[in-house]
Design a protein around this motif. Structure first.
Motif, PDB file in Angstrom:
ATOM      1  N   ASP A 197      -8.050  -3.216   6.323  1.00 32.14           N
ATOM      2  CA  ASP A 197      -6.621  -3.490   6.410  1.00 32.14           C
ATOM      3  C   ASP A 197      -6.363  -4.763   7.212  1.00 32.14           C
ATOM      4  O   ASP A 197      -5.507  -5.576   6.855  1.00 32.14           O
ATOM      5  CB  ASP A 197      -5.903  -2.301   7.048  1.00 32.14           C
ATOM      6  CG  ASP A 197      -4.389  -2.465   7.013  1.00 32.14           C
ATOM      7  OD1 ASP A 197      -3.849  -2.601   5.905  1.00 32.14           O
ATOM      8  OD2 ASP A 197      -3.752  -2.458   8.093  1.00 32.14           O
ATOM      9  N   THR A 198      -7.112  -4.948   8.296  1.00 29.00           N
ATOM     10  CA  THR A 198      -6.969  -6.160   9.104  1.00 29.00           C
ATOM     11  C   THR A 198      -7.368  -7.401   8.312  1.00 29.00           C
ATOM     12  O   THR A 198      -6.775  -8.476   8.454  1.00 29.00           O
ATOM     13  CB  THR A 198      -7.842  -6.050  10.369  1.00 29.00           C
ATOM     14  OG1 THR A 198      -7.466  -4.880  11.099  1.00 29.00           O
ATOM     15  CG2 THR A 198      -7.669  -7.284  11.251  1.00 29.00           C
ATOM     16  N   TYR A 240      -9.242  -2.416  -3.957  1.00 23.88           N
ATOM     17  CA  TYR A 240      -9.059  -3.747  -4.532  1.00 23.88           C
ATOM     18  C   TYR A 240      -7.581  -4.056  -4.753  1.00 23.88           C
ATOM     19  O   TYR A 240      -7.088  -5.127  -4.357  1.00 23.88           O
ATOM     20  CB  TYR A 240      -9.826  -3.843  -5.850  1.00 23.88           C
ATOM     21  CG  TYR A 240      -9.490  -5.075  -6.661  1.00 23.88           C
ATOM     22  CD1 TYR A 240      -9.941  -6.340  -6.271  1.00 23.88           C
ATOM     23  CD2 TYR A 240      -8.721  -4.979  -7.821  1.00 23.88           C
ATOM     24  CE1 TYR A 240      -9.630  -7.460  -7.008  1.00 23.88           C
ATOM     25  CE2 TYR A 240      -8.410  -6.098  -8.563  1.00 23.88           C
ATOM     26  CZ  TYR A 240      -8.862  -7.343  -8.158  1.00 23.88           C
ATOM     27  OH  TYR A 240      -8.547  -8.455  -8.877  1.00 23.88           O
ATOM     28  N   LEU A 241      -6.856  -3.118  -5.371  1.00 25.65           N
ATOM     29  CA  LEU A 241      -5.451  -3.379  -5.690  1.00 25.65           C
ATOM     30  C   LEU A 241      -4.578  -3.439  -4.445  1.00 25.65           C
ATOM     31  O   LEU A 241      -3.682  -4.286  -4.339  1.00 25.65           O
ATOM     32  CB  LEU A 241      -4.926  -2.301  -6.642  1.00 25.65           C
ATOM     33  CG  LEU A 241      -5.514  -2.292  -8.053  1.00 25.65           C
ATOM     34  CD1 LEU A 241      -4.882  -1.189  -8.891  1.00 25.65           C
ATOM     35  CD2 LEU A 241      -5.333  -3.637  -8.745  1.00 25.65           C
ATOM     36  N   SER A 242      -4.826  -2.549  -3.499  1.00 26.61           N
ATOM     37  CA  SER A 242      -3.950  -2.482  -2.330  1.00 26.61           C
ATOM     38  C   SER A 242      -4.206  -3.596  -1.331  1.00 26.61           C
ATOM     39  O   SER A 242      -3.283  -4.049  -0.642  1.00 26.61           O
ATOM     40  CB  SER A 242      -4.101  -1.124  -1.639  1.00 26.61           C
ATOM     41  OG  SER A 242      -5.433  -0.921  -1.201  1.00 26.61           O
ATOM     42  N   LEU A 243      -5.459  -4.074  -1.239  1.00 26.28           N
ATOM     43  CA  LEU A 243      -5.806  -5.058  -0.215  1.00 26.28           C
ATOM     44  C   LEU A 243      -5.819  -6.495  -0.728  1.00 26.28           C
ATOM     45  O   LEU A 243      -5.643  -7.418   0.072  1.00 26.28           O
ATOM     46  CB  LEU A 243      -7.173  -4.724   0.384  1.00 26.28           C
ATOM     47  CG  LEU A 243      -7.246  -3.405   1.166  1.00 26.28           C
ATOM     48  CD1 LEU A 243      -8.682  -3.115   1.570  1.00 26.28           C
ATOM     49  CD2 LEU A 243      -6.353  -3.457   2.400  1.00 26.28           C
ATOM     50  N   SER A 244      -6.037  -6.702  -2.011  1.00 25.94           N
ATOM     51  CA  SER A 244      -6.165  -8.075  -2.503  1.00 25.94           C
ATOM     52  C   SER A 244      -5.134  -8.450  -3.562  1.00 25.94           C
ATOM     53  O   SER A 244      -5.132  -9.581  -4.039  1.00 25.94           O
ATOM     54  CB  SER A 244      -7.577  -8.304  -3.063  1.00 25.94           C
ATOM     55  OG  SER A 244      -7.810  -7.482  -4.181  1.00 25.94           O
ATOM     56  N   THR A 245      -4.267  -7.506  -3.949  1.00 27.90           N
ATOM     57  CA  THR A 245      -3.217  -7.805  -4.930  1.00 27.90           C
ATOM     58  C   THR A 245      -1.912  -7.159  -4.464  1.00 27.90           C
ATOM     59  O   THR A 245      -1.883  -6.416  -3.480  1.00 27.90           O
ATOM     60  CB  THR A 245      -3.566  -7.273  -6.337  1.00 27.90           C
ATOM     61  OG1 THR A 245      -3.410  -5.845  -6.351  1.00 27.90           O
ATOM     62  CG2 THR A 245      -4.987  -7.621  -6.740  1.00 27.90           C
ATOM     63  N   SER A 246      -0.850  -7.431  -5.206  1.00 29.47           N
ATOM     64  CA  SER A 246       0.449  -6.810  -4.928  1.00 29.47           C
ATOM     65  C   SER A 246       0.862  -5.857  -6.042  1.00 29.47           C
ATOM     66  O   SER A 246       2.026  -5.513  -6.168  1.00 29.47           O
ATOM     67  CB  SER A 246       1.516  -7.895  -4.738  1.00 29.47           C
ATOM     68  OG  SER A 246       1.583  -8.728  -5.892  1.00 29.47           O
TER      69      SER A 246
END
Length: 633
Positions: A197-198, A240-246
């Motif tokens: 998350d950081t 992948y979706l939550s941390l690197s995309t919107s």
């Protein structure tokens, strides 16, 4: 206070490598039993309902000439409930597939900690999917099915029900671990989540490098550390979706729904139940008795039978998992009695799954024809010989490995004994003929045909072999649901991962790279083999074909490769990846169907994969194997 020993939450019950949990208090054991019942009973009833519904559709259309226009729609509605309750039943019974090669070498204390970390990670995935699943119900609530006018929100509520039950099961098992392992598992998982998350802002700036981080790094680490395969795939997609995309996370649930709701996959539970029924009615014993009398004196004789049986039955169901479910329960018990190691069996079964990908009528052939414009009849004609070439490669390896083995019977059985065994086995041996006749003559679809086999086996058991134990039907239905759920949820999360790869733009970048390769046709074919082996390990055949077929087939034509030959090489290369551990989903499907732990097949499968790869290279180098029987214009 009385206690109950807890069974492994993610390994087959007879595995012997149980999750290292202490005794479960009586009150917790009662909760665990109730959770098992509220998923196992509906799952068994749903399997029975699908059998009745599909066979009723065959009778209504072929006998009464009044097709049930709502039949497929109702079957699809029930199927998602079957998949999710089956997945929850598999979790409760310990039937989910996971790799424990590293965990088993960590020692008892560290192994218990790793098991708990895997349990907490599973809890994390199920917790992450719960809210998007509820939102997905709200999205589907306004959709009404055309024939039955059934609210689609009630259908997809199966995902919330299954996820909720699995969440509670994991909580129960976590409570049974004891405070120290549970605390370590929670702390380790929380630290990893906090770290990711950081790093979120940094990850968003890395672009497609995140594909390597999440779909190779995260998946590889979680799979090898003992997390259930389905949950590992799902956690990687969510991360992948939550941390690197919107992108909204409800998309993951919708892709899982799409993957698990393909009506063609309904053949998987139907053929699993048919395999159990064949064994229970004595048909399997009759078939094996005849084959043993015929090939018992040959070293590795039943291994040749397995290769041939998969070639003959392939394409009947349209699903490799269903094909394996139809063959493995018949042959494996006798092969084990004859000294074959379980790892060798699941390795050969996986290899035959990859070998028969081009044998018609294959749904992959139909798909590749529909998205690329290649003649489906030409693909059907061209697909037979490549599958046969790979069968010869596998048989050559079987001969090499068994050349020093002592056959069970050193003498050839007399013809009178073979004839008597054949007479007893004729009704059982007729089953594949009945199934294929029903498909070819249009009596039943690829999804329905297994129910024709079920009814045939039911009548043969009752009237011919006089061996039918009604008390075993309930447990067989539950086992069918559990095995099916373990397979289907892997397919669902793999479909979500395939969608994420598509949305990243990876497919178009890959096509552009392939188009500008130096070296002409030979280089293009060589890179295609390697690329589709890798793609096959993370994408199932149909999604990969839909993604890359329209992009790469025109390039193949431009460099002078016949489209039918290219189709054969592409399909077999993907099949090789699909059935190759540690990432290949098909391998875990073979393990689930055969109830053999994945660790046991890792070493034996290497030789079979090499044999298949050599066969694919020969097919790629010799166009005649694929196009020699095509009609020239």
């Amino acid at each position: 206070m009385r206690t109950h020993i807890v069974e492994d939450f993610s390994q087959p019950p007879d595995d012997g490598g149980a999750l290292r949990l202490p005794s479960m208090p009586d009150w917790l054991a009662r909760v665990d039993r109730v959770l098992g019942l509220i998923v196992a009973v509906p799952a068994a009833l749903l399997v029975l309902a699908e059998i009745v519904l599909l066979f009723s559709g065959v009778c209504a259309r072929y006998v009464l000439h009044r097709p049930l226009v709502w039949g497929d729609e109702l079957a699809s509605i029930l199927f998602l409930w079957l998949a999710m309750t089956g997945a929850a039943t598999a979790l409760h019974r310990g039937a989910h597939m996971r790799m424990t090669a590293i965990v088993n070498r960590a020692g008892r204390e560290w192994g218990a900690i790793w098991d708990t970390v895997a349990l907490v990670a599973s809890l994390l995935f199920l917790g992450l999917i719960a809210a998007p699943a509820y939102s997905y119900i709200q999205q589907q609530w306004m959709i009404v099915t055309p024939a039955l006018e059934f609210n689609d929100g009630l259908r997809v509520a199966a995902i919330v029900y299954g996820v909720g039950c699995m969440l509670l099961m994991c909580v129960v098992k976590l409570l049974a671990t004891g405070w120290k392992p549970a605390l370590i598992g929670v702390v380790v998982s929380a630290a990893v989540v906090a770290g990711l998350d950081t790093a979120g802002p940094l990850l968003q700036s890395l672009g497609n490098l995140n594909l390597l981080i999440f779909f190779v790094g995260v998946v590889g680490f979680t799979v090898l550390s003992g997390m259930p395969i389905a949950f590992s795939f799902g956690l990687a997609v969510f991360s992948y979706l939550s941390l690197s995309t919107s992108m909204p996370l409800e998309i993951v649930v919708s892709r899982m729904d799409e993957g698990m709701s393909q009506l063609l996959l309904l053949a998987v539970p139907m053929f699993i139940f048919l395999g159990l029924l064949i064994e229970m009615t004595g048909m399997a014993r009759a078939m094996i008795g005849f084959l043993a009398s015929l090939l018992g004196h040959v070293r590795g004789g039943l291994s040749y039978v397995l290769v041939g049986a998969m070639y003959l039955i392939s394409g009947i169901s349209g699903s490799k998992a269903a094909d394996m479910a139809a063959v493995a329960p018949i042959l494996f018990p006798e092969m084990k009695k004859r000294g074959e190691r379980p790892g060798e069996l699941v390795a050969l079964l996986s290899a035959t799954g990859a070998q028969t990908e081009t044998v018609p009528p294959s749904i992959v052939l139909i798909t590749i024809g529909s998205v690329t414009g290649v003649s489906i009849s030409a693909l059907f004609t061209g697909g037979l010989l490549p599958g046969f070439v790979l069968a010869l490669a596998l048989c050559a390896l079987v001969w090499w490995r068994s050349r020093r083995a002592q056959p069970v019977s050193s003498m050839r059985a007399p013809l009178s004994q073979v004839g008597k065994a054949l007479l007893v086995a004729v009704p059982a041996l007729a089953l594949p003929v009945v199934i294929r006749f029903a498909v070819v003559e249009g009596i039943a679809t690829a999804t329905e045909v297994s129910t024709v086999g079920i009814v045939y086996a039911l009548l043969a058991g009752l009237l011919i072999y006089r061996q039918f134990d009604w008390k075993r039907i309930g447990p067989m239905l539950v086992e069918t649901a559990a095995l099916s759920g373990a397979i289907l949820i892997i397919i669902g999360t793999a479909t979500a991962m395939a969608w994420a790869l598509t949305q990243s733009g990876f497919s178009h970048s890959l096509a552009a790279f392939m188009e500008h390769l130096p070296g002409g046709a030979a280089a293009f074919m060589a890179v295609s083999v390697v690329m589709f082996v890798l793609l096959g390990s993370v994408l199932e055949g149909i999604p990969a074909i839909v993604l890359f077929g329209p992009l790469l087939f025109p390039i193949a034509r431009e460099v002078g490769i016949h489209e039918v030959q290219y189709a054969m090489v592409v399909i077999l290369s993907m099949g090789l990846g699909l059935f190759s551990p540690p990432f290949g989903v098909g391998y875990y499907g073979a393990c689930a169907v055969s109830k053999i732990h994945p660790d046991e097949g890792i070493r034996p499968i290497v030789g079979y994969m090499i044999a298949l790869f050599i066969g694919i290279v020969v097919i790629a180098a010799v166009p005649w194997i694929s196009i020699g029987f095509l009609k020239t214009p």
